[in-house]
Design an enzyme around this catalytic site. Structure first.
Site, PDB file in Angstrom:
ATOM      1  N   LYS A 111      37.523  46.703 -23.773  1.00 34.87           N
ATOM      2  CA  LYS A 111      37.612  45.775 -22.642  1.00 34.87           C
ATOM      3  C   LYS A 111      38.511  46.360 -21.548  1.00 34.87           C
ATOM      4  O   LYS A 111      38.203  46.271 -20.357  1.00 34.87           O
ATOM      5  CB  LYS A 111      38.149  44.420 -23.108  1.00 34.87           C
ATOM      6  CG  LYS A 111      37.176  43.665 -24.004  1.00 34.87           C
ATOM      7  CD  LYS A 111      37.771  42.402 -24.629  1.00 34.87           C
ATOM      8  CE  LYS A 111      36.777  41.799 -25.625  1.00 34.87           C
ATOM      9  NZ  LYS A 111      37.214  40.529 -26.224  1.00 34.87           N
ATOM     10  N   GLN A 134      42.865  38.085 -27.879  1.00 33.69           N
ATOM     11  CA  GLN A 134      41.779  38.527 -28.757  1.00 33.69           C
ATOM     12  C   GLN A 134      41.807  37.736 -30.059  1.00 33.69           C
ATOM     13  O   GLN A 134      42.847  37.620 -30.708  1.00 33.69           O
ATOM     14  CB  GLN A 134      41.932  40.038 -29.033  1.00 33.69           C
ATOM     15  CG  GLN A 134      40.828  40.635 -29.876  1.00 33.69           C
ATOM     16  CD  GLN A 134      39.482  40.712 -29.161  1.00 33.69           C
ATOM     17  OE1 GLN A 134      39.410  40.705 -27.932  1.00 33.69           O
ATOM     18  NE2 GLN A 134      38.416  40.798 -29.923  1.00 33.69           N
ATOM     19  N   ASP A 170      37.765  33.934 -20.858  1.00 32.88           N
ATOM     20  CA  ASP A 170      36.839  33.733 -21.980  1.00 32.88           C
ATOM     21  C   ASP A 170      36.051  32.427 -21.810  1.00 32.88           C
ATOM     22  O   ASP A 170      35.021  32.238 -22.455  1.00 32.88           O
ATOM     23  CB  ASP A 170      37.618  33.615 -23.302  1.00 32.88           C
ATOM     24  CG  ASP A 170      37.876  34.954 -23.990  1.00 32.88           C
ATOM     25  OD1 ASP A 170      37.007  35.833 -23.918  1.00 32.88           O
ATOM     26  OD2 ASP A 170      38.944  35.092 -24.621  1.00 32.88           O
TER      27      ASP A 170
HETATM   28  N1  GUN Z   1      36.995  38.123 -30.628  1.00 30.99           N
HETATM   29  C1  GUN Z   1      35.682  38.393 -30.789  1.00 30.99           C
HETATM   30  N2  GUN Z   1      35.010  38.080 -29.664  1.00 30.99           N
HETATM   31  C2  GUN Z   1      35.914  37.614 -28.784  1.00 30.99           C
HETATM   32  C3  GUN Z   1      35.842  37.153 -27.430  1.00 30.99           C
HETATM   33  O1  GUN Z   1      34.777  37.074 -26.813  1.00 30.99           O
HETATM   34  N3  GUN Z   1      37.007  36.780 -26.861  1.00 30.99           N
HETATM   35  C4  GUN Z   1      38.176  36.820 -27.516  1.00 30.99           C
HETATM   36  N4  GUN Z   1      39.264  36.418 -26.885  1.00 30.99           N
HETATM   37  N5  GUN Z   1      38.292  37.250 -28.767  1.00 30.99           N
HETATM   38  C5  GUN Z   1      37.171  37.650 -29.382  1.00 30.99           C
END
Ligand code: GUN
Length: 296
Positions: free
Chosen positions: A51, A95, A118
Site C-alpha cells: 500500500k 491494518q 477504508d
Molecule cells: N486487512 C485485510 N484487508 C484490509 C483492508 O482492506 N483494510 C485494512 N485496514 N486492513 C485489512
C-alpha cells in the site's frame, strides 16, 4: 469470453489519480496516508508495504506507524488520536487484523470518519447504506469500476453476491441495489446458511463471489452469459516452488466455459482494491483541504 484485466483498469485509474495528485500539489496540498501496523499476522507487513509503495508511486506521502503486537490497546488508540489531530495526515488506515486483546470495533470507531479511507467507520457505512456515500470501501468500489470498464451495467440485471462480510459482501450488495450509477440491480445476497446455493447462483447475470472458500463455485452452478467477479484469494497447497498456489472462490476453467466475462485470480479484483485506496486518499485530501477537484 472476456477475461477482465484488473491490472489494466487499475493502471488507467492510477494514471488519472496521478494528475489529481498533481492538481492538489499545485494547490499546496500533499496527500498523506498514515498506515498503522499492529498485526499478529506476518503477511500484514507485506500488505502494508504494498500500500505504501502504491502511494509513493503517485507522490502520496506515507507515514509508517508500527506497534508491537503485545503493546496495550491504549497505545494504539493514542497513535490514532495523534494522527486524527495531525492536519498533515489525510488518511488513517489500521491494518487488520489487530491482536486479540484489542477490540477492533473500538479501533475503527476511533478513526476520524473524514480520514477513514477504508470506509469502515460506522458513519461512513451508514452514509453508504443511506445512499449518500462519502468514501466507498475499496473492494466493492473497485468491482463497480471493473464492471463499468467492462461495459457491464448492473441496471435491471440480477446480481448475486456470495458472501456477507462487512468489508465486501454487504457493501457490495448495498452498492449494487442502490438507485445510482453502477447500481439498480435486483440483488440477492447468499451466505454460508443459504440452502441450495446453486439454485441462487444460476439466476445470476452478475455473480460476485466473496465467500473466501476456494473454488466454491464451478461452471455447473452458472448460467450461460454470466459476468463473474471473483474476490477470493485463497492459498491452496500445490506442487509449486512456494508449496502453494492462489485460487479464487470460482473454479476458473469450468466457469470460463459458461461466463461471458470473468476476472482472473490474481490480476482481477486485487489490483482494483489497491487502486481504490489511492482514490479514497486523494478524495480525503480534497475534502479536508476544501480543494475542488474532479475525481475520475
Ligand atoms: N486487512 C485485510 N484487508 C484490509 C483492508 O482492506 N483494510 C485494512 N485496514 N486492513 C485489512
Amino acid at each position: 469470453m472476456t477475461v477482465i484485466d484488473g491490472e489494466a483498469v487499475a493502471a488507467e485509474l492510477r494514471s488519472e489519480l496521478q494528475s489529481r495528485v498533481d492538481e492538489l500539489a499545485d494547490a499546496g496540498e500533499r496527500p498523506t496516508l498514515a498506515t498503522v501496523l499492529m498485526s499478529p499476522d506476518p503477511a500484514s507487513e507485506t500488505y502494508v508495504e504494498m500500500k505504501q509503495q502504491d502511494c509513493e508511486e503517485l507522490g502520496i506521502v506515507t507515514r509508517d506507524v508500527e506497534l508491537p503486537t503485545d503493546a496495550p490497546g491504549e497505545e494504539l488508540f493514542t497513535a490514532i488520536d495523534e494522527l486524527n489531530a495531525d492536519p498533515e495526515v489525510d488518511g488513517v488506515l489500521v491494518q487488520a487484523p489487530v491482536p486479540d486483546h484489542v477490540d477492533y470495533r473500538r479501533v475503527v470507531e476511533r478513526i476520524d470518519p473524514l480520514k477513514d479511507v477504508d470506509a469502515f467507520h460506522p458513519e461512513n457505512v451508514g452514509r453508504l447504506v443511506a445512499g449518500y456515500p462519502r468514501y466507498k470501501p475499496c473492494t466493492p468500489h473497485g468491482i463497480q469500476r471493473l464492471l463499468a470498464a467492462a461495459e457491464v451495467d448492473p441496471a435491471g440485471k440480477h446480481a448475486v453476491v456470495v458472501g456477507r462480510s462487512r468489508i465486501v459482501g454487504r457493501p457490495m450488495a448495498n452498492l449494487l441495489v442502490q438507485k445510482a450509477a453502477g447500481g439498480n440491480a435486483t440483488t440477492t445476497v447468499c451466505h454460508s446458511r443459504t440452502e441450495d446455493l446453486a439454485s441462487q447462483t444460476r439466476q445470476a447475470d452478475i455473480l460476485v463471489a466473496a465467500a473466501g472458500v476456494p473454488e466454491l463455485i464451478d461452471g455447473a452452478m452458472l448460467s450461460p452469459g454470466v459476468v463473474v467477479i471473483d474476490v477470493g484469494i485463497n492459498r491452496v497447497e500445490a506442487d509449486t516452488e512456494k508449496g502453494y498456489e492462489l485460487v479464487g472462490d470460482v473454479e476458473f476453467e469450468s466457469a470460463r466455459e459458461t461466463a461471458s466475462a470473468i476476472t482472473p485470480v490474481p490480476g482481477g479484483v486485487g489490483p482494483m482494491t489497491r487502486a481504490m485506496l489511492l482514490y479514497n486518499t486523494v478524495k480525503a485530501t480534497a475534502l479536508q483541504a476544501d480543494v475542488e477537484i474532479e475525481l475520475p
